[in-house]
Design a protein around this motif. Structure first.
Motif, PDB file in Angstrom:
ATOM      1  N   VAL A  39       0.725  -1.090   0.020  1.00  0.00           N
ATOM      2  CA  VAL A  39       0.061  -0.084   0.142  1.00  0.00           C
ATOM      3  C   VAL A  39       0.769   1.123  -0.129  1.00  0.00           C
ATOM      4  CG1 VAL A  39      -1.801   1.317   1.338  1.00  0.00           C
ATOM      5  CG2 VAL A  39      -1.827  -1.291   1.145  1.00  0.00           C
ATOM      6  N   VAL A  40       0.574   2.126  -0.752  1.00  0.00           N
ATOM      7  CA  VAL A  40       1.290   3.512  -0.532  1.00  0.00           C
ATOM      8  C   VAL A  40       0.259   4.798  -0.169  1.00  0.00           C
ATOM      9  CG1 VAL A  40       2.649   2.824  -2.625  1.00  0.00           C
ATOM     10  CG2 VAL A  40       0.652   4.013  -3.045  1.00  0.00           C
ATOM     11  N   THR A  41       1.140   5.381   0.568  1.00  0.00           N
ATOM     12  CA  THR A  41       0.425   6.707   1.024  1.00  0.00           C
ATOM     13  C   THR A  41       1.011   7.901   0.614  1.00  0.00           C
ATOM     14  OG1 THR A  41       1.670   6.468   3.295  1.00  0.00           O
ATOM     15  CG2 THR A  41      -0.381   5.512   3.247  1.00  0.00           C
ATOM     16  N   VAL A  48       9.756  -0.447   3.023  1.00  0.00           N
ATOM     17  CA  VAL A  48       9.505   1.062   2.985  1.00  0.00           C
ATOM     18  C   VAL A  48      10.397   1.543   1.898  1.00  0.00           C
ATOM     19  CG1 VAL A  48       9.445   3.179   4.099  1.00  0.00           C
ATOM     20  CG2 VAL A  48       8.626   0.946   5.535  1.00  0.00           C
ATOM     21  N   ARG A  49       9.724   2.471   1.183  1.00  0.00           N
ATOM     22  CA  ARG A  49      10.600   2.969  -0.028  1.00  0.00           C
ATOM     23  C   ARG A  49       9.616   4.440  -0.287  1.00  0.00           C
ATOM     24  NH1 ARG A  49      10.171  -0.914  -5.095  1.00  0.00           N
ATOM     25  NH2 ARG A  49      11.474   0.758  -5.947  1.00  0.00           N
ATOM     26  N   LEU A  50      10.671   5.304  -0.764  1.00  0.00           N
ATOM     27  CA  LEU A  50       9.987   6.741  -1.242  1.00  0.00           C
ATOM     28  C   LEU A  50       9.928   6.516  -2.682  1.00  0.00           C
ATOM     29  CD1 LEU A  50      11.821   9.324   0.901  1.00  0.00           C
ATOM     30  CD2 LEU A  50       9.581   8.378   1.250  1.00  0.00           C
ATOM     31  N   LEU A  51       8.664   6.772  -3.109  1.00  0.00           N
ATOM     32  CA  LEU A  51       8.294   6.913  -4.521  1.00  0.00           C
ATOM     33  C   LEU A  51       7.686   8.074  -5.125  1.00  0.00           C
ATOM     34  CD1 LEU A  51       6.982   2.971  -4.920  1.00  0.00           C
ATOM     35  CD2 LEU A  51       9.235   3.893  -5.175  1.00  0.00           C
ATOM     36  N   ARG A  52       7.640   8.153  -6.448  1.00  0.00           N
ATOM     37  CA  ARG A  52       7.094   9.261  -7.023  1.00  0.00           C
ATOM     38  C   ARG A  52       5.886   8.748  -7.786  1.00  0.00           C
ATOM     39  NH1 ARG A  52       7.718  11.892 -12.164  1.00  0.00           N
ATOM     40  NH2 ARG A  52       7.938  14.460 -12.039  1.00  0.00           N
ATOM     41  N   LEU A  53       4.736   9.677  -7.446  1.00  0.00           N
ATOM     42  CA  LEU A  53       3.419   9.415  -8.048  1.00  0.00           C
ATOM     43  C   LEU A  53       2.874  10.613  -8.862  1.00  0.00           C
ATOM     44  CD1 LEU A  53       0.775   7.442  -8.400  1.00  0.00           C
ATOM     45  CD2 LEU A  53      -0.039   8.946  -6.461  1.00  0.00           C
ATOM     46  N   LYS A  54       2.661  10.505 -10.247  1.00  0.00           N
ATOM     47  CA  LYS A  54       2.416  11.429 -11.134  1.00  0.00           C
ATOM     48  C   LYS A  54       0.883  10.842 -11.546  1.00  0.00           C
ATOM     49  CE  LYS A  54       3.339  14.067 -15.347  1.00  0.00           C
ATOM     50  NZ  LYS A  54       4.477  14.361 -16.296  1.00  0.00           N
ATOM     51  N   THR A  55       0.062  12.004 -11.038  1.00  0.00           N
ATOM     52  CA  THR A  55      -1.519  11.691 -11.777  1.00  0.00           C
ATOM     53  C   THR A  55      -1.986  12.819 -12.747  1.00  0.00           C
ATOM     54  OG1 THR A  55      -4.066  11.427 -10.973  1.00  0.00           O
ATOM     55  CG2 THR A  55      -2.238  12.806  -9.728  1.00  0.00           C
ATOM     56  N   TRP A  56      -2.490  12.431 -13.577  1.00  0.00           N
ATOM     57  CA  TRP A  56      -3.288  13.478 -14.692  1.00  0.00           C
ATOM     58  C   TRP A  56      -4.327  13.914 -14.244  1.00  0.00           C
ATOM     59  CZ3 TRP A  56       0.459  10.070 -15.857  1.00  0.00           C
ATOM     60  CH2 TRP A  56       1.674  10.286 -16.713  1.00  0.00           C
ATOM     61  N   HIS A  57      -4.656  15.235 -14.820  1.00  0.00           N
ATOM     62  CA  HIS A  57      -6.147  15.813 -14.332  1.00  0.00           C
ATOM     63  C   HIS A  57      -7.046  15.333 -15.368  1.00  0.00           C
ATOM     64  CE1 HIS A  57      -3.383  19.026 -12.492  1.00  0.00           C
ATOM     65  NE2 HIS A  57      -3.500  17.833 -11.724  1.00  0.00           N
ATOM     66  N   SER A  58      -6.835  14.993 -16.664  1.00  0.00           N
ATOM     67  CA  SER A  58      -7.781  14.477 -17.677  1.00  0.00           C
ATOM     68  C   SER A  58      -7.768  13.176 -17.871  1.00  0.00           C
ATOM     69  CB  SER A  58      -7.490  15.486 -18.780  1.00  0.00           C
ATOM     70  OG  SER A  58      -6.182  14.960 -19.446  1.00  0.00           O
ATOM     71  N   ALA A  59      -8.956  12.775 -18.321  1.00  0.00           N
ATOM     72  CA  ALA A  59      -9.145  11.250 -18.714  1.00  0.00           C
ATOM     73  C   ALA A  59      -7.993  10.703 -19.575  1.00  0.00           C
ATOM     74  CB  ALA A  59     -10.332  11.057 -19.235  1.00  0.00           C
ATOM     75  N   ALA A  60      -7.881   9.393 -19.294  1.00  0.00           N
ATOM     76  CA  ALA A  60      -6.523   8.665 -19.908  1.00  0.00           C
ATOM     77  C   ALA A  60      -7.265   8.297 -21.363  1.00  0.00           C
ATOM     78  CB  ALA A  60      -6.256   7.258 -19.035  1.00  0.00           C
ATOM     79  N   PRO A  61      -6.589   8.075 -22.128  1.00  0.00           N
ATOM     80  CA  PRO A  61      -6.965   7.593 -23.494  1.00  0.00           C
ATOM     81  C   PRO A  61      -7.299   6.082 -23.259  1.00  0.00           C
ATOM     82  CG  PRO A  61      -4.500   7.569 -23.449  1.00  0.00           C
ATOM     83  CD  PRO A  61      -5.120   8.403 -22.305  1.00  0.00           C
ATOM     84  N   THR A  93       5.805   3.542   0.673  1.00  0.00           N
ATOM     85  CA  THR A  93       5.242   2.383   0.881  1.00  0.00           C
ATOM     86  C   THR A  93       4.901   1.967   2.186  1.00  0.00           C
ATOM     87  OG1 THR A  93       7.147   1.032   0.622  1.00  0.00           O
ATOM     88  CG2 THR A  93       6.122   1.561  -1.424  1.00  0.00           C
ATOM     89  N   GLU A  94       4.072   1.065   2.424  1.00  0.00           N
ATOM     90  CA  GLU A  94       3.755   0.625   3.932  1.00  0.00           C
ATOM     91  C   GLU A  94       3.552  -0.826   3.819  1.00  0.00           C
ATOM     92  OE1 GLU A  94       3.136   2.697   6.282  1.00  0.00           O
ATOM     93  OE2 GLU A  94       2.738   4.570   5.080  1.00  0.00           O
ATOM     94  N   GLY A  95       4.894  -1.152   4.635  1.00  0.00           N
ATOM     95  CA  GLY A  95       4.896  -2.677   4.410  1.00  0.00           C
ATOM     96  C   GLY A  95       6.229  -3.409   4.868  1.00  0.00           C
TER      97      GLY A  95
END
Length: 223
Positions: free
Chosen positions: A39-41, A64-77, A59-61
């Motif tokens: 799980v990631v928080t 434990v790792r630090l990661l980069r999450l990129k999320t787009w604001h528009s819908a995916a193709p 990551t929780e578990g």
């Protein structure tokens, strides 16, 4: 009031900022961020543009790792996930440390895509030069090295698609530059649009090199 899940997070009106970010990113259980075995928080936001937002996640578990999450604001193709799997396979087969393959991806209940990748600490290279933390000659050497690597990627049919200042960062010790978001432009391009071209990558580097050369800090060091 201290949040038990995020004791170090800032509180706004009695609400944990990190929890609010998680809720905004994943309003439904099925739209939770991508998972790579854990799980990631969300920890903190790293940046936002009109098109996307980037977060530092943990990551929780057991690991434990630090990661980069990129999320787009528009819908995916419609074929976002096949595009992602193809990009991950291509980068995994190359297995070059400069261009690590992304870890995971998902499309949430509202149709917005997200990609999870390794986190590298750093500041945009132009900003490093502007503040005097990085010598312009060293910055130009970093850009030349990355450009040579990009040309190698082009020979493999891989194109970055978004060579801009914010996607080239320098680590805290100034000894290494990182190229972020490799291939992400192809993942979210609207269906029917042309693929990003290799020539655009080279042109992006040319613009950055010109910017570094014309900064006041660079001009003051010229003989």
């Amino acid at each position: 009031m201290i949040c038990l899940r995020h004791p170090g997070a800032v509180s706004h009106g009695g609400h944990c900022a990190a929890c609010l970010l998680e809720e905004a990113l994943a309003p439904e259980p099925v739209s939770a961020p991508p998972r790579e075995g854990n799980v990631v928080t969300i920890q903190v936001p790293l940046g936002r543009t009109a098109a996307s937002s980037v977060f530092l996640v943990k990551t929780e578990g057991p690991a434990v790792r630090l990661l980069r999450l990129k999320t787009w604001h528009s819908a995916a193709p419609a074929d976002f996930m096949p595009r992602f799997e193809r990009l991950r396979r291509q980068l995994s087969e190359w297995d070059h440390e400069a261009f690590p393959a992304p870890l995971a991806a998902c499309v949430d209940a509202s149709g917005r895509p997200s990609v999870l990748s390794e986190f590298n600490q750093g500041v945009p290279i132009i900003q490093r030069v502007e503040t005097g933390a990085l010598d312009a000659r060293d910055a130009l050497a970093c850009l030349a090295t990355l450009l040579a690597l990009i040309r190698s990627a082009h020979q493999r049919g891989l194109v970055h698609g978004a060579i801009i200042s914010g996607n080239i960062i320098v680590g805290p010790r100034y000894d290494r530059a990182y190229l972020l978001d490799f291939g992400h432009a192809s993942l979210v391009r609207p269906e029917g649009d042309d693929l990003p071209e290799a020539a655009a990558d080279v042109a992006g580097f040319d613009r950055l090199i010109h910017t570094v050369q014309t900064l006041p800090s660079a001009r003051s060091r010229r003989p």
